[in-house]
Motif scaffolding. Structure first.
Motif, PDB file in Angstrom:
ATOM      1  N   LYS A  44    -120.953 -27.098  53.377  1.00 29.60           N
ATOM      2  CA  LYS A  44    -120.376 -25.773  53.622  1.00 29.60           C
ATOM      3  C   LYS A  44    -119.089 -25.790  54.091  1.00 29.60           C
ATOM      4  O   LYS A  44    -118.104 -25.131  53.805  1.00 29.60           O
ATOM      5  CB  LYS A  44    -121.091 -25.278  54.824  1.00 29.60           C
ATOM      6  N   GLU A  45    -118.695 -27.045  54.871  1.00 25.88           N
ATOM      7  CA  GLU A  45    -117.391 -27.322  55.308  1.00 25.88           C
ATOM      8  C   GLU A  45    -116.366 -27.626  54.246  1.00 25.88           C
ATOM      9  O   GLU A  45    -115.212 -27.143  54.234  1.00 25.88           O
ATOM     10  CB  GLU A  45    -117.222 -28.256  56.346  1.00 25.88           C
ATOM     11  N   LEU A  46    -116.909 -28.207  53.040  1.00 29.49           N
ATOM     12  CA  LEU A  46    -115.974 -28.600  52.040  1.00 29.49           C
ATOM     13  C   LEU A  46    -116.118 -27.308  50.816  1.00 29.49           C
ATOM     14  O   LEU A  46    -115.520 -27.431  50.135  1.00 29.49           O
ATOM     15  CB  LEU A  46    -116.575 -29.720  51.517  1.00 29.49           C
ATOM     16  N   ASN A  47    -116.911 -26.027  51.277  1.00 30.16           N
ATOM     17  CA  ASN A  47    -117.032 -25.079  50.262  1.00 30.16           C
ATOM     18  C   ASN A  47    -117.518 -25.688  49.108  1.00 30.16           C
ATOM     19  O   ASN A  47    -117.261 -25.069  47.848  1.00 30.16           O
ATOM     20  CB  ASN A  47    -116.026 -24.370  50.230  1.00 30.16           C
ATOM     21  N   MET A  48    -118.669 -26.355  49.178  1.00 31.15           N
ATOM     22  CA  MET A  48    -119.341 -26.863  47.884  1.00 31.15           C
ATOM     23  C   MET A  48    -120.901 -26.641  47.998  1.00 31.15           C
ATOM     24  O   MET A  48    -121.283 -26.349  48.974  1.00 31.15           O
ATOM     25  CB  MET A  48    -119.268 -28.391  48.027  1.00 31.15           C
ATOM     26  N   LEU A  49    -121.324 -26.802  46.944  1.00 29.76           N
ATOM     27  CA  LEU A  49    -122.894 -26.674  46.788  1.00 29.76           C
ATOM     28  C   LEU A  49    -123.658 -27.882  46.278  1.00 29.76           C
ATOM     29  O   LEU A  49    -122.910 -28.831  45.693  1.00 29.76           O
ATOM     30  CB  LEU A  49    -123.450 -25.547  45.770  1.00 29.76           C
ATOM     31  N   ASN A  50    -124.729 -28.166  46.576  1.00 25.55           N
ATOM     32  CA  ASN A  50    -125.509 -29.374  46.036  1.00 25.55           C
ATOM     33  C   ASN A  50    -125.507 -29.068  44.382  1.00 25.55           C
ATOM     34  O   ASN A  50    -125.380 -28.251  43.950  1.00 25.55           O
ATOM     35  CB  ASN A  50    -126.770 -29.774  46.749  1.00 25.55           C
TER      36      ASN A  50
ATOM     37  N   TYR B 130    -119.046 -28.482  32.844  1.00 27.03           N
ATOM     38  CA  TYR B 130    -118.783 -28.257  31.292  1.00 27.03           C
ATOM     39  C   TYR B 130    -120.212 -28.187  31.021  1.00 27.03           C
ATOM     40  O   TYR B 130    -120.660 -29.137  30.759  1.00 27.03           O
ATOM     41  CB  TYR B 130    -117.854 -29.214  30.765  1.00 27.03           C
ATOM     42  N   SER B 131    -120.743 -27.127  30.674  1.00 29.92           N
ATOM     43  CA  SER B 131    -122.012 -26.796  29.869  1.00 29.92           C
ATOM     44  C   SER B 131    -123.138 -27.609  30.815  1.00 29.92           C
ATOM     45  O   SER B 131    -124.131 -27.904  30.064  1.00 29.92           O
ATOM     46  CB  SER B 131    -121.844 -27.437  28.462  1.00 29.92           C
ATOM     47  N   CYS B 132    -123.013 -27.900  31.826  1.00 26.69           N
ATOM     48  CA  CYS B 132    -124.419 -28.402  32.721  1.00 26.69           C
ATOM     49  C   CYS B 132    -125.544 -27.588  32.610  1.00 26.69           C
ATOM     50  O   CYS B 132    -126.600 -28.115  32.646  1.00 26.69           O
ATOM     51  CB  CYS B 132    -123.794 -28.693  33.998  1.00 26.69           C
TER      52      CYS B 132
ATOM     53  N   GLN C  17    -125.612 -21.736  39.867  1.00 26.26           N
ATOM     54  CA  GLN C  17    -124.589 -20.776  39.985  1.00 26.26           C
ATOM     55  C   GLN C  17    -123.897 -20.772  38.647  1.00 26.26           C
ATOM     56  O   GLN C  17    -123.475 -19.712  38.039  1.00 26.26           O
ATOM     57  CB  GLN C  17    -123.568 -21.266  41.033  1.00 26.26           C
ATOM     58  N   MET C  18    -123.824 -22.112  38.013  1.00 26.32           N
ATOM     59  CA  MET C  18    -122.879 -21.775  36.613  1.00 26.32           C
ATOM     60  C   MET C  18    -123.652 -21.163  35.770  1.00 26.32           C
ATOM     61  O   MET C  18    -123.199 -20.415  34.897  1.00 26.32           O
ATOM     62  CB  MET C  18    -122.676 -23.122  36.072  1.00 26.32           C
ATOM     63  N   ALA C  19    -125.160 -21.342  35.417  1.00 21.92           N
ATOM     64  CA  ALA C  19    -125.948 -20.558  34.731  1.00 21.92           C
ATOM     65  C   ALA C  19    -125.805 -19.102  34.852  1.00 21.92           C
ATOM     66  O   ALA C  19    -125.608 -18.262  33.907  1.00 21.92           O
ATOM     67  CB  ALA C  19    -127.289 -21.191  34.657  1.00 21.92           C
TER      68      ALA C  19
ATOM     69  N   HIS D 279    -123.921 -13.436  33.790  1.00 14.74           N
ATOM     70  CA  HIS D 279    -123.341 -12.664  34.507  1.00 14.74           C
ATOM     71  C   HIS D 279    -122.443 -12.052  33.398  1.00 14.74           C
ATOM     72  O   HIS D 279    -121.971 -10.906  32.823  1.00 14.74           O
ATOM     73  CB  HIS D 279    -122.971 -12.662  35.714  1.00 14.74           C
ATOM     74  N   ASN D 280    -121.297 -13.052  32.924  1.00 16.70           N
ATOM     75  CA  ASN D 280    -120.515 -12.748  32.183  1.00 16.70           C
ATOM     76  C   ASN D 280    -120.690 -12.155  30.767  1.00 16.70           C
ATOM     77  O   ASN D 280    -120.218 -11.248  30.205  1.00 16.70           O
ATOM     78  CB  ASN D 280    -119.322 -14.126  31.994  1.00 16.70           C
TER      79      ASN D 280
END
Length: 109
Positions: A52-58, A9-11, A65-67, A72-73
């Protein structure tokens, strides 16, 4: 999934102003959660393959990615020209790679 949405949320609005020590604490917290999920010991290393196994990013990559998703949106929802300029300045201020900014803004809707 219950914790990730609170972090997301707004990170992108507050993460870039944090000190390096606070950013490190966020990454350490994420690593602890991943160890809990994997039922791993407290000294287990959390590296790219585990994420990667958990399909997560640091943490830092997730914020980027969120920014970029937000940009993009906004860009593809046919926002006004002035809004695009504001987004471009924002991306430049948070040191997003210029090539990435160019890729985002080179296509016209």
């Amino acid at each position: 999934s219950l914790i990730q949405c609170l972090f997301d949320y707004s990170c992108s609005s507050w993460y870039y102003s944090l000190s390096k020590s606070l950013k490190l604490k966020l990454q350490v917290t994420q690593n602890k959660v991943i160890r809990f999920i994997n039922n791993s010991g407290p000294r287990t290393s959390i590296k790219g393959n585990v994420l990667k196994e958990l399909n997560m990013l640091n943490v830092e990559d997730r914020v980027s990615q969120m920014a970029l998703n937000h940009v993009h949106n906004k860009f593809y929802s046919q926002c006004q020209h002035t809004s695009k300029n504001i987004l471009l300045k924002f991306l430049q201020n948070i040191n997003i790679i210029p090539e990435v900014v160019h890729l985002i803004f080179m296509y016209q809707v």
